[in-house]
Motif scaffolding. Structure first.
Motif, PDB file in Angstrom:
ATOM      1  N   THR A   3     -14.560 -56.857  40.216  1.00  0.00           N
ATOM      2  CA  THR A   3     -15.826 -57.215  41.034  1.00  0.00           C
ATOM      3  C   THR A   3     -15.417 -58.012  42.424  1.00  0.00           C
ATOM      4  N   LEU A 152     -12.502 -49.690  48.659  1.00  0.00           N
ATOM      5  CA  LEU A 152     -13.549 -50.352  49.370  1.00  0.00           C
ATOM      6  C   LEU A 152     -13.327 -50.654  50.551  1.00  0.00           C
ATOM      7  N   ARG A 190     -15.901 -46.050  49.024  1.00  0.00           N
ATOM      8  CA  ARG A 190     -17.243 -46.757  49.308  1.00  0.00           C
ATOM      9  C   ARG A 190     -16.891 -47.604  50.558  1.00  0.00           C
ATOM     10  N   VAL A 192     -18.624 -50.453  53.002  1.00  0.00           N
ATOM     11  CA  VAL A 192     -19.637 -51.497  53.188  1.00  0.00           C
ATOM     12  C   VAL A 192     -19.524 -52.164  54.716  1.00  0.00           C
ATOM     13  N   CYS A 212     -24.937 -54.807  53.937  1.00  0.00           N
ATOM     14  CA  CYS A 212     -25.400 -56.194  53.323  1.00  0.00           C
ATOM     15  C   CYS A 212     -26.355 -56.991  54.067  1.00  0.00           C
ATOM     16  N   HIS A 241     -19.751 -55.421  44.304  1.00  0.00           N
ATOM     17  CA  HIS A 241     -19.520 -54.242  44.333  1.00  0.00           C
ATOM     18  C   HIS A 241     -18.131 -54.284  43.113  1.00  0.00           C
ATOM     19  N   TRP A 243     -16.112 -52.029  40.243  1.00  0.00           N
ATOM     20  CA  TRP A 243     -15.316 -50.853  39.765  1.00  0.00           C
ATOM     21  C   TRP A 243     -14.915 -51.162  38.565  1.00  0.00           C
ATOM     22  N   PHE A 247     -17.693 -46.702  41.156  1.00  0.00           N
ATOM     23  CA  PHE A 247     -18.320 -47.738  41.814  1.00  0.00           C
ATOM     24  C   PHE A 247     -19.806 -48.056  41.313  1.00  0.00           C
ATOM     25  N   THR A 249     -22.803 -50.797  43.178  1.00  0.00           N
ATOM     26  CA  THR A 249     -23.091 -51.955  43.802  1.00  0.00           C
ATOM     27  C   THR A 249     -24.535 -52.475  43.371  1.00  0.00           C
TER      28      THR A 249
END
Length: 263
Positions: A3, A152, A190, A192, A212, A241, A243, A247, A249
């Motif tokens: 996390t 990520l 992913r 971000v 975000c 996020h 895993w 993934f 979120t």
């Protein structure tokens, strides 16, 4: 389970100052950190706190020192990337144990089962962001090094258009080049970002990209040609996020109202 907690666009200034003559960003971040610490037992274990740019509003060493003080109660590792309001060298000095000693502030490291990659899009003196050829080459190698690990990928400027006109004018200038790099990555990936002070979800090169919200302000989603330029004060949540085998979120906002009540 891995996390990673994401916060973005804290815009801290030296103690006692306000952003744009009225926004107390330090108080807003302090309240968010208090909120997070109050629920850590519900979301633990958190492996890292990713801060996706604009840690400061002015790039001053004093602002980064205050940011670190405000974040300290979390007692979690920090992974940071610069935003357009940051200053590269002051940030490098403030986070010397984490950031490279020279060049763009790009980095990659394993966080639990995830390969976390941070990219520097800062063009100092400008609002818009660009990935230098050096940063794109770094990303290509980092993706190769990740192999089959889930990735990520964090950058400040969104790799997509938001629809918020005045923010898209200072967006990422070479989105298509970034798309070319990530499109060829076959593993779980992913992306971000921050910058637009809102949560948005978009496709990008066959992968999902998520922005975000900010803990201190937001911009209105207004597609009109004459949409007003400016921000609204709004304290907001953060993203988790996670895993496991894929993934996920989660957006967690500020404290809810009374409850929970039985059904």
């Amino acid at each position: 389970m891995t996390t990673i907690l994401q916060i973005s666009d804290t815009h801290i200034v030296p103690q006692g100052l306000l952003v744009s003559r009225g926004l107390d960003t330090a108080d807003a971040l302090g309240r968010l950190v208090k909120r997070i610490t109050s629920i850590l037992d519900r979301i633990e274990p958190v492996s890292s706190v990713l801060v996706s740019g604009d840690l400061s509003d002015d790039g001053q060493a004093e602002s980064y020192a205050l940011f670190k003080t405000l974040m300290a109660p979390l007692n979690l590792p920090l992974d940071v990337i610069p935003g357009n309001h940051d200053a590269r060298e002051a940030m490098r000095e403030a986070f010397a144990d984490h950031l490279p000693a020279s060049g763009p502030l790009n980095w990659a490291r394993a966080v639990g089962a995830v390969r976390l990659i941070g990219l520097d899009t800062l063009v100092e003196g400008q609002g818009a962001g660009t990935l230098l050829s050096e940063s794109l080459a770094f990303l290509e190698q980092a993706l190769l090094d990740a192999g089959e690990m889930p990735v990520l990928l964090a950058l400040h400027h969104p790799p997509f258009q938001s629809g918020i006109g005045f923010m898209d004018q200072i967006g990422l200038t070479n989105r298509e080049t970034l798309r070319d790099v990530v499109t060829g990555h076959a593993g779980p990936l992913r992306m971000v970002c921050g910058h637009i002070h809102n949560m948005m979800v978009s496709d990008m090169g066959g992968h999902i990209a998520i922005s975000c919200p900010s803990p201190c302000s937001t911009f209105s989603y207004d597609l009109r040609a004459d949409a007003p330029v400016g921000f609204m004060a709004q304290e907001d949540g953060f993203l988790l996020h996670r895993w496991d085998t894929e993934f996920q979120t989660i957006r967690i906002g500020l404290e809810a109202g009374p409850g929970p009540f039985p059904f």
